[in-house]
Write a protein that holds these residues in place. Sequence first.
Motif, PDB file in Angstrom:
ATOM      1  N   ALA A   1       0.848  -1.194   0.000  1.00  0.00           N
ATOM      2  CA  ALA A   1       0.000   0.000   0.000  1.00  0.00           C
ATOM      3  C   ALA A   1       0.885   1.246   0.000  1.00  0.00           C
ATOM      4  O   ALA A   1       1.945   1.244   0.634  1.00  0.00           O
ATOM      5  CB  ALA A   1      -0.911   0.001   1.234  1.00  0.00           C
ATOM      6  N   PHE A   2       0.453   2.271  -0.709  1.00  0.00           N
ATOM      7  CA  PHE A   2       1.220   3.517  -0.802  1.00  0.00           C
ATOM      8  C   PHE A   2       0.334   4.699  -0.405  1.00  0.00           C
ATOM      9  O   PHE A   2      -0.878   4.664  -0.606  1.00  0.00           O
ATOM     10  CB  PHE A   2       1.694   3.768  -2.236  1.00  0.00           C
ATOM     11  N   GLU A   3       0.976   5.742   0.129  1.00  0.00           N
ATOM     12  CA  GLU A   3       0.248   6.976   0.428  1.00  0.00           C
ATOM     13  C   GLU A   3       1.025   8.185  -0.062  1.00  0.00           C
ATOM     14  O   GLU A   3       2.250   8.244   0.044  1.00  0.00           O
ATOM     15  CB  GLU A   3       0.041   7.126   1.932  1.00  0.00           C
ATOM     16  N   THR A   4       0.272   9.166  -0.556  1.00  0.00           N
ATOM     17  CA  THR A   4       0.852  10.455  -0.981  1.00  0.00           C
ATOM     18  C   THR A   4       0.832  11.424   0.192  1.00  0.00           C
ATOM     19  O   THR A   4      -0.022  11.329   1.072  1.00  0.00           O
ATOM     20  CB  THR A   4       0.016  11.040  -2.140  1.00  0.00           C
TER      21      THR A   4
ATOM     22  N   ASP B   1     -11.155  10.868  -0.728  1.00  0.00           N
ATOM     23  CA  ASP B   1     -10.847  10.721   0.677  1.00  0.00           C
ATOM     24  C   ASP B   1      -9.323  10.829   0.857  1.00  0.00           C
ATOM     25  O   ASP B   1      -8.605   9.861   0.648  1.00  0.00           O
ATOM     26  CB  ASP B   1     -11.380   9.340   1.132  1.00  0.00           C
ATOM     27  N   TRP B   2      -8.842  12.032   1.210  1.00  0.00           N
ATOM     28  CA  TRP B   2      -7.393  12.241   1.371  1.00  0.00           C
ATOM     29  C   TRP B   2      -6.868  11.495   2.589  1.00  0.00           C
ATOM     30  O   TRP B   2      -7.603  11.328   3.542  1.00  0.00           O
ATOM     31  CB  TRP B   2      -7.068  13.733   1.506  1.00  0.00           C
ATOM     32  N   PRO B   3      -5.628  11.115   2.674  1.00  0.00           N
ATOM     33  CA  PRO B   3      -4.606  11.242   1.631  1.00  0.00           C
ATOM     34  C   PRO B   3      -4.829  10.233   0.494  1.00  0.00           C
ATOM     35  O   PRO B   3      -5.479   9.209   0.680  1.00  0.00           O
ATOM     36  CB  PRO B   3      -3.307  10.931   2.371  1.00  0.00           C
ATOM     37  N   TYR B   4      -4.252  10.577  -0.664  1.00  0.00           N
ATOM     38  CA  TYR B   4      -4.335   9.700  -1.836  1.00  0.00           C
ATOM     39  C   TYR B   4      -3.648   8.373  -1.518  1.00  0.00           C
ATOM     40  O   TYR B   4      -2.561   8.346  -0.962  1.00  0.00           O
ATOM     41  CB  TYR B   4      -3.640  10.383  -3.012  1.00  0.00           C
ATOM     42  N   LYS B   5      -4.319   7.275  -1.867  1.00  0.00           N
ATOM     43  CA  LYS B   5      -3.776   5.950  -1.574  1.00  0.00           C
ATOM     44  C   LYS B   5      -3.747   5.109  -2.840  1.00  0.00           C
ATOM     45  O   LYS B   5      -4.630   5.225  -3.679  1.00  0.00           O
ATOM     46  CB  LYS B   5      -4.647   5.228  -0.537  1.00  0.00           C
ATOM     47  N   GLU B   6      -2.748   4.282  -2.942  1.00  0.00           N
ATOM     48  CA  GLU B   6      -2.699   3.319  -4.033  1.00  0.00           C
ATOM     49  C   GLU B   6      -2.186   1.984  -3.517  1.00  0.00           C
ATOM     50  O   GLU B   6      -1.749   1.877  -2.367  1.00  0.00           O
ATOM     51  CB  GLU B   6      -1.828   3.829  -5.192  1.00  0.00           C
TER      52      GLU B   6
ATOM     53  N   THR C   1       3.424   0.413   2.883  1.00  0.00           N
ATOM     54  CA  THR C   1       3.033  -0.582   3.880  1.00  0.00           C
ATOM     55  C   THR C   1       2.861  -1.949   3.227  1.00  0.00           C
ATOM     56  O   THR C   1       2.113  -2.077   2.253  1.00  0.00           O
ATOM     57  CB  THR C   1       1.700  -0.173   4.556  1.00  0.00           C
ATOM     58  N   LEU C   2       3.554  -2.950   3.754  1.00  0.00           N
ATOM     59  CA  LEU C   2       3.366  -4.324   3.285  1.00  0.00           C
ATOM     60  C   LEU C   2       2.242  -4.958   4.095  1.00  0.00           C
ATOM     61  O   LEU C   2       2.202  -4.839   5.314  1.00  0.00           O
ATOM     62  CB  LEU C   2       4.661  -5.125   3.457  1.00  0.00           C
ATOM     63  N   THR C   3       1.329  -5.621   3.390  1.00  0.00           N
ATOM     64  CA  THR C   3       0.147  -6.148   4.071  1.00  0.00           C
ATOM     65  C   THR C   3      -0.293  -7.478   3.454  1.00  0.00           C
ATOM     66  O   THR C   3       0.115  -7.812   2.343  1.00  0.00           O
ATOM     67  CB  THR C   3      -1.006  -5.105   4.032  1.00  0.00           C
TER      68      THR C   3
ATOM     69  N   GLN D   1      -5.776  -6.886   0.566  1.00  0.00           N
ATOM     70  CA  GLN D   1      -5.832  -5.889  -0.506  1.00  0.00           C
ATOM     71  C   GLN D   1      -6.153  -4.520   0.084  1.00  0.00           C
ATOM     72  O   GLN D   1      -7.192  -4.343   0.712  1.00  0.00           O
ATOM     73  CB  GLN D   1      -6.895  -6.289  -1.530  1.00  0.00           C
ATOM     74  N   PRO D   2      -5.255  -3.541  -0.098  1.00  0.00           N
ATOM     75  CA  PRO D   2      -5.465  -2.244   0.550  1.00  0.00           C
ATOM     76  C   PRO D   2      -6.484  -1.391  -0.202  1.00  0.00           C
ATOM     77  O   PRO D   2      -6.667  -1.562  -1.411  1.00  0.00           O
ATOM     78  CB  PRO D   2      -4.071  -1.598   0.471  1.00  0.00           C
ATOM     79  N   PRO D   3      -7.162  -0.485   0.524  1.00  0.00           N
ATOM     80  CA  PRO D   3      -8.068   0.435  -0.157  1.00  0.00           C
ATOM     81  C   PRO D   3      -7.273   1.396  -1.046  1.00  0.00           C
ATOM     82  O   PRO D   3      -6.188   1.832  -0.659  1.00  0.00           O
ATOM     83  CB  PRO D   3      -8.748   1.196   0.982  1.00  0.00           C
ATOM     84  N   THR D   4      -7.795   1.709  -2.215  1.00  0.00           N
ATOM     85  CA  THR D   4      -7.114   2.654  -3.106  1.00  0.00           C
ATOM     86  C   THR D   4      -8.076   3.797  -3.429  1.00  0.00           C
ATOM     87  O   THR D   4      -9.294   3.602  -3.442  1.00  0.00           O
ATOM     88  CB  THR D   4      -6.649   1.973  -4.406  1.00  0.00           C
TER      89      THR D   4
END
Lengths: 212, 303
Positions: free
Chosen positions: B153-156, B172-177, B228-230, B233-236
């Motif tokens: 998971a990544f965050e801006t 919904d900030w922050p931007y997530k991927e 973040t390693l998880t 499946q992370p929310p994007t």
Amino acid sequence: MAASDNIPASMTLTQRANAAIRQVPVWLVYVLGAAHGAWLFYLGATGGLGAEPINELERRYGEVAIQLILLGLAVTPLRQYFGLNLMPLRRSIGVLAFFFVLAHFLVWAVLDVQTAARVWDDIVKRPYVTIGMAGFVLLIPLGVTSNNLSVRKLGPVLWRRLHKLVYPAAVLGAVHYLWLAKGFQIEPLVYLAITLVLLATRLPWSDRSRRA
Amino acid sequence: MAHRYTSDLTRDDVTPKQLYLNRRQIMMGGTALMGAGLGAGKARAEDAWDLTLTSYEDVTSYNNFYEFGTDKSDPARNAHMMTTDPWEIVIDGMVDNPGTYSLAEIVEGQTIEERIYRLRCVERWSMVIPWQGFEFADLLERVGVQEGARYVAFETLARPEEMPGLRVPIIDWPYKEGLRLDEAMHPLTILATGLYDEPMPNQNGAPIRLVVPWKYGYKSIKSIVRITLTDEQPPTAWNTYAPNEYGFYSNVNPNRSHPRWSQEFERRVGGGLFARNIETLMFNGYEEEVAHMYEGMDLIEFH
């Protein structure tokens, strides 16, 4: 002779404005509108609309169109509530709005989507295109009958009833704009809100004087 | 391990230097010559395989970075407000060495190489960009991925005082991927620190961003502050906003039509007012490299 020469100093501000508006020749409105449309096109062709001029030109024409439609819808409430009389210019505002919608459609179809099959595909499959298209179609009879001959032939009652098609067309246009925005964006919501307020002034309960 | 992937062509093969530096001027010159501009823009791509570089000016002036505003020109206008030095990235979750790393620590020892990739936006425009960066797999190797981790998971960055776009709840900030671990480890997936041999411009995601060339542009998250390693499946960001429009995978796929845009075609930025559309390629032209990861998957359902 300058416009102000004809306006007595004793008039109120609104009266002076109304007198000035009456002196604006209608052809000037058309010339200014056409010049603006041509200027935007020239900017697009010469790098003045950024790296992706097709989408930008499409958007600009669409924005001018919705602004002119709202201005046209504002004429009656402005007169009713503020005494400002833009009525002499209303038809030219409406006709210009129609031509900007047409230009918006043509840029989308010819320059953006580019093939007839894909244009049709979008109209049928993409709801925001469908409703934009529906709004455009509703405006076609209004554009065609915006001349004295049509008013005479249809008679003022029928003509006025026909031209109320601009109400659903305005709503469709505003929803079209809102729908194509990615994410929650303010600008299209503002246009939709203004559209609904202007239409609400037409409801019977808001009619403080007579219907226009 | 660097150099696991090499594009067939170098920058000089795809575009003579004077051309990519001056494309817009050349185009405008042509326009003046031809009056109305018909026929101008000689740099038009014939098809999506074309790797003619998008000019530096276009790459850095036409951006989607909603933290700075929703207009394409907003990021170039507003992104200078973002502080990119110092810069830290939190790496946490299922890793052996979690912690807060400075940018220098992240980049240290990595082999920075050039990757010329197509970038395909879901809005149907595309570019070809020479990135400088290193393979994301090399960073994962260094922090140590634990057994059982399946996603990244990544965050801006979300810093309201430097990002005017955050005032509006566009998403919904922050931007997530997020990526599946195998996608993240794929040699095409890079962390980019520059483009056109310049440090990454703020509007393009300074100081460090992800580039995943076979997915729609919004997957290539910018200005990363958290990894973040998880095992879930992370929310994007866009998937959360409109799941039917934006899937978790978001692989470029001309057969899966977005509810608002057909994805069969695209247009290269920089072609002017009369640019022709070109047919979009499966996996944005990287099918040979990545298709094996999705074998047996229904790519329409898992879009």
